[in-house]
Design a protein around this motif. Structure first.
Motif, PDB file in Angstrom:
ATOM      1  N   GLU A   1       0.813  -1.223   0.000  1.00  0.00           N
ATOM      2  CA  GLU A   1       0.000   0.000   0.000  1.00  0.00           C
ATOM      3  C   GLU A   1       0.842   1.266   0.000  1.00  0.00           C
ATOM      4  O   GLU A   1       0.413   2.307  -0.474  1.00  0.00           O
ATOM      5  CB  GLU A   1      -0.875   0.012   1.254  1.00  0.00           C
ATOM      6  CG  GLU A   1      -2.324  -0.264   0.954  1.00  0.00           C
ATOM      7  CD  GLU A   1      -3.161  -0.193   2.205  1.00  0.00           C
ATOM      8  OE1 GLU A   1      -2.921   0.711   3.029  1.00  0.00           O
ATOM      9  OE2 GLU A   1      -4.037  -1.071   2.352  1.00  0.00           O
ATOM     10  N   SER A   2       2.047   1.144   0.554  1.00  0.00           N
ATOM     11  CA  SER A   2       2.868   2.357   0.707  1.00  0.00           C
ATOM     12  C   SER A   2       3.723   2.661  -0.523  1.00  0.00           C
ATOM     13  O   SER A   2       4.463   3.626  -0.531  1.00  0.00           O
ATOM     14  CB  SER A   2       3.787   2.178   1.915  1.00  0.00           C
ATOM     15  OG  SER A   2       4.627   1.050   1.702  1.00  0.00           O
TER      16      SER A   2
ATOM     17  N   THR B   1       5.938   6.373   3.108  1.00  0.00           N
ATOM     18  CA  THR B   1       5.675   5.999   1.716  1.00  0.00           C
ATOM     19  C   THR B   1       7.001   5.722   1.000  1.00  0.00           C
ATOM     20  O   THR B   1       8.003   6.373   1.300  1.00  0.00           O
ATOM     21  CB  THR B   1       4.926   7.158   1.018  1.00  0.00           C
ATOM     22  OG1 THR B   1       3.718   7.389   1.735  1.00  0.00           O
ATOM     23  CG2 THR B   1       4.583   6.830  -0.411  1.00  0.00           C
TER      24      THR B   1
ATOM     25  N   HIS C   1       8.699   5.740  -2.701  1.00  0.00           N
ATOM     26  CA  HIS C   1       8.510   6.188  -4.081  1.00  0.00           C
ATOM     27  C   HIS C   1       9.538   5.524  -5.005  1.00  0.00           C
ATOM     28  O   HIS C   1      10.678   5.323  -4.618  1.00  0.00           O
ATOM     29  CB  HIS C   1       8.695   7.713  -4.176  1.00  0.00           C
ATOM     30  CG  HIS C   1       7.709   8.478  -3.354  1.00  0.00           C
ATOM     31  ND1 HIS C   1       6.546   8.966  -3.879  1.00  0.00           N
ATOM     32  CD2 HIS C   1       7.710   8.816  -2.051  1.00  0.00           C
ATOM     33  CE1 HIS C   1       5.868   9.591  -2.919  1.00  0.00           C
ATOM     34  NE2 HIS C   1       6.554   9.521  -1.803  1.00  0.00           N
TER      35      HIS C   1
ATOM     36  N   ASN D   1      12.417   7.819  -1.361  1.00  0.00           N
ATOM     37  CA  ASN D   1      12.327   7.683  -2.815  1.00  0.00           C
ATOM     38  C   ASN D   1      13.590   6.954  -3.275  1.00  0.00           C
ATOM     39  O   ASN D   1      14.696   7.441  -3.067  1.00  0.00           O
ATOM     40  CB  ASN D   1      12.232   9.079  -3.457  1.00  0.00           C
ATOM     41  CG  ASN D   1      12.065   9.022  -4.956  1.00  0.00           C
ATOM     42  OD1 ASN D   1      12.505   8.075  -5.608  1.00  0.00           O
ATOM     43  ND2 ASN D   1      11.441  10.033  -5.518  1.00  0.00           N
TER      44      ASN D   1
ATOM     45  N   HIS E   1       6.470   6.761  -9.831  1.00  0.00           N
ATOM     46  CA  HIS E   1       6.513   7.970 -10.662  1.00  0.00           C
ATOM     47  C   HIS E   1       7.337   7.646 -11.894  1.00  0.00           C
ATOM     48  O   HIS E   1       8.525   7.333 -11.777  1.00  0.00           O
ATOM     49  CB  HIS E   1       7.197   9.122  -9.917  1.00  0.00           C
ATOM     50  CG  HIS E   1       6.546   9.468  -8.620  1.00  0.00           C
ATOM     51  ND1 HIS E   1       5.688  10.518  -8.477  1.00  0.00           N
ATOM     52  CD2 HIS E   1       6.621   8.864  -7.416  1.00  0.00           C
ATOM     53  CE1 HIS E   1       5.256  10.564  -7.227  1.00  0.00           C
ATOM     54  NE2 HIS E   1       5.808   9.568  -6.557  1.00  0.00           N
TER      55      HIS E   1
ATOM     56  N   ASP F   1       1.308  14.592  -7.861  1.00  0.00           N
ATOM     57  CA  ASP F   1       2.018  13.336  -8.145  1.00  0.00           C
ATOM     58  C   ASP F   1       3.314  13.574  -8.921  1.00  0.00           C
ATOM     59  O   ASP F   1       3.912  12.636  -9.450  1.00  0.00           O
ATOM     60  CB  ASP F   1       1.119  12.396  -8.968  1.00  0.00           C
ATOM     61  CG  ASP F   1      -0.071  11.911  -8.163  1.00  0.00           C
ATOM     62  OD1 ASP F   1       0.016  11.903  -6.922  1.00  0.00           O
ATOM     63  OD2 ASP F   1      -1.096  11.553  -8.784  1.00  0.00           O
TER      64      ASP F   1
ATOM     65  N   ASP G   1       9.448  10.271   3.909  1.00  0.00           N
ATOM     66  CA  ASP G   1       9.262   9.220   2.906  1.00  0.00           C
ATOM     67  C   ASP G   1      10.591   8.883   2.237  1.00  0.00           C
ATOM     68  O   ASP G   1      11.534   9.669   2.276  1.00  0.00           O
ATOM     69  CB  ASP G   1       8.252   9.689   1.849  1.00  0.00           C
ATOM     70  CG  ASP G   1       6.868   9.857   2.456  1.00  0.00           C
ATOM     71  OD1 ASP G   1       6.589   9.214   3.491  1.00  0.00           O
ATOM     72  OD2 ASP G   1       6.075  10.649   1.901  1.00  0.00           O
TER      73      ASP G   1
ATOM     74  N   LEU H   1       0.047   6.389 -12.759  1.00  0.00           N
ATOM     75  CA  LEU H   1       1.379   6.639 -12.215  1.00  0.00           C
ATOM     76  C   LEU H   1       1.585   8.143 -12.018  1.00  0.00           C
ATOM     77  O   LEU H   1       0.933   8.962 -12.669  1.00  0.00           O
ATOM     78  CB  LEU H   1       2.462   6.109 -13.170  1.00  0.00           C
ATOM     79  CG  LEU H   1       2.867   4.638 -13.022  1.00  0.00           C
ATOM     80  CD1 LEU H   1       1.700   3.711 -13.238  1.00  0.00           C
ATOM     81  CD2 LEU H   1       3.989   4.296 -14.003  1.00  0.00           C
ATOM     82  N   GLY H   2       2.514   8.497 -11.150  1.00  0.00           N
ATOM     83  CA  GLY H   2       2.959   9.877 -11.037  1.00  0.00           C
ATOM     84  C   GLY H   2       4.091  10.106 -12.024  1.00  0.00           C
ATOM     85  O   GLY H   2       4.427   9.220 -12.808  1.00  0.00           O
TER      86      GLY H   2
ATOM     87  N   ARG I   1       4.545   3.999  -4.237  1.00  0.00           N
ATOM     88  CA  ARG I   1       4.035   4.914  -5.270  1.00  0.00           C
ATOM     89  C   ARG I   1       5.047   4.977  -6.409  1.00  0.00           C
ATOM     90  O   ARG I   1       6.232   5.174  -6.160  1.00  0.00           O
ATOM     91  CB  ARG I   1       3.920   6.344  -4.744  1.00  0.00           C
ATOM     92  CG  ARG I   1       3.065   6.519  -3.525  1.00  0.00           C
ATOM     93  CD  ARG I   1       1.636   6.895  -3.875  1.00  0.00           C
ATOM     94  NE  ARG I   1       0.886   7.144  -2.668  1.00  0.00           N
ATOM     95  CZ  ARG I   1       0.480   6.199  -1.822  1.00  0.00           C
ATOM     96  NH1 ARG I   1       0.757   4.939  -2.065  1.00  0.00           N
ATOM     97  NH2 ARG I   1      -0.195   6.502  -0.743  1.00  0.00           N
TER      98      ARG I   1
END
Ligand code: LLP
Length: 386
Positions: free
Chosen positions: A41-42, A263, A265, A225, A46, A88, A223, A66-67, A44
């Motif tokens: 769930e966490s 999150t 990324h 990335n 891009h 996003d 977060d 998507l971001g 994301r």
């Protein structure tokens, strides 16, 4: 898309060279990314716009949810035009100009990935002048070696990218203590075309260490990335039309120690778009040299610079012929010896007018094309997606 699937009849009326994109493969790839990343769930994702900023391709990717990962004001505009939501969009780059920072702030992008203390001060000043609070992540240079081409490694201390480990704490204090910036998290990117997943395990370990250290000193981590970099199999476009997203996301699921609410990324570029694109050219002439036979095609380094710039391999196929194979040096018309796509390439016998497909060219092909020799930029066409 195997050789026989290219619609060479339809190509007859088109001026070559051009990019041909297999939209059904792009959609399958996006579905796989969404499925595999969606298991956490966490997570994301891009898409790294630099890999291919063709508006049709961007629209497909935005529609998949998507971001966007951008590296210039132009890419931010392209992403917004294609329908990516501003929140996003993440924006990285060692040299952000004032107008680009302003554009990011005024558009309400989700995150600036800041690469130096000097850049942070400028972003804070511009944000303050606009009455805004800049969302800031710090791009950390983890000093990690990735197994890839020297020109596309980015995570070593000697590279220009990111903030060195010794300086991270100080810069982080500058972010949290300032009213015009809000701290969002940490950003990493160790390089591109990485096919050894252990490199990503090493990145996870390094991120865990850095996070522990910051927390130990009472600082926030925010977060994470992890950047992009997942490689594809250039030698085997038909057998491996898709990168192994399942194993890739699994590495981070297992390797990264995250806390609730954190999150993660991702910024894949190449792995999403490379396999779906081919550069289509025509054979202009077959020339017998003293020791080699040349297939001179109308495509060149101005449409696809990767072989000239990095010595990169792309599979090359004659999609018009089924005759006996012969060896060719496949070269373009540009006045540079490096305008060579491959040496001693085994291809079905070539004749003037045959279509040549240079495969896996959907990433860093069209987006890196130029007008050198006053050549026009390549057109792009799309398979009618099923
Ligand atoms: N995030 C950051 C911060 C990056 O610098 C890059 C690529 C990516 C994500 C996307 O990486 P990917 O998933 O596409 O590997 N022109 C070269 C590749 C340059 C990559 C630059 N940065 C080539 O044609 O191989």
């Amino acid at each position: 898309m195997i050789k026989g699937d290219f619609p060479t009849e339809e190509f007859q009326s088109l001026r070559t060279p051009f990019y041909y994109y297999d939209l059904s493969l792009l959609r399958k790839t996006l579905a796989a990314v969404v499925k595999e990343a969606g298991k956490s769930e966490s997570f994301r994702v891009h898409y790294a716009v630099k890999a291919n900023s063709n508006s049709r391709i961007l629209k497909e990717i935005a529609a998949a949810g998507l971001g966007a990962d951008c590296v210039s004001g132009g890419e931010i505009r392209a992403a917004l035009d294609a329908g990516f939501r501003p929140e996003d969009i993440v924006y990285a780059g060692v040299g952000k100009s004032d107008w680009e920072i302003r554009l990011g702030l005024e558009s309400g992008i989700g995150m600036f990935n800041v690469e130096s203390a000097a850049e942070l001060e400028v972003i804070q000043a511009i944000a303050a002048s606009l009455g805004k609070v800049a969302p800031v992540s710090l791009r950390v240079n983890p000093n990690l070696k990735a197994h890839t081409h020297v020109n596309i490694t980015t995570g070593l201390a000697e590279n220009k990218f990111g903030i060195n480990l010794e300086q991270v704490e100080n810069v982080l204090r500058m972010v949290v203590g300032h009213p015009a910036s809000e701290f969002k998290g940490l950003h990493f990117h160790i390089g591109s075309q990485i096919t050894e997943l252990t490199d990503f395990y090493d990145l996870c370990k390094k991120i865990n260490e850095i996070s522990n250290c910051l927390r130990g000193n009472g600082l926030p981590v925010g977060d994470i990335n992890v950047g992009g970099g997942l490689g594809i199999r250039y030698e085997h476009p038909n057998h491996f039309p898709m990168a192994d997203f399942k194993s890739y996301f699994e590495v981070f699921r297992k390797g990264l120690k995250t806390e609730p609410g954190q999150t993660v990324h991702f910024e894949p570029g190449r792995s999403i778009v490379a396999p779906c694109g081919s550069l289509i050219s025509r054979v202009l002439y077959v020339k017998e040299g003293t020791s080699r036979r040349f297939a001179i095609i109308d495509g060149s380094m101005t449409e696809l610079i990767r072989p000239a710039l990095y010595g990169a391999y792309h599979r090359i196929e004659n999609i018009s012929s089924d005759e006996t194979e012969e060896l060719y040096d496949v070269v373009g018309p540009v006045c540079e010896s490096s305008d060579t796509f491959g040496k001693a390439v085994l291809m079905d016998r070539c004749h003037r007018g045959d279509f040549i497909a240079i495969r896996s060219a959907g990433a860093y092909g069209e987006s890196m094309s130029s007008c050198y020799n006053c050549r026009p930029l390549p057109a792009s066409y799309f398979s009618s997606a099923k």
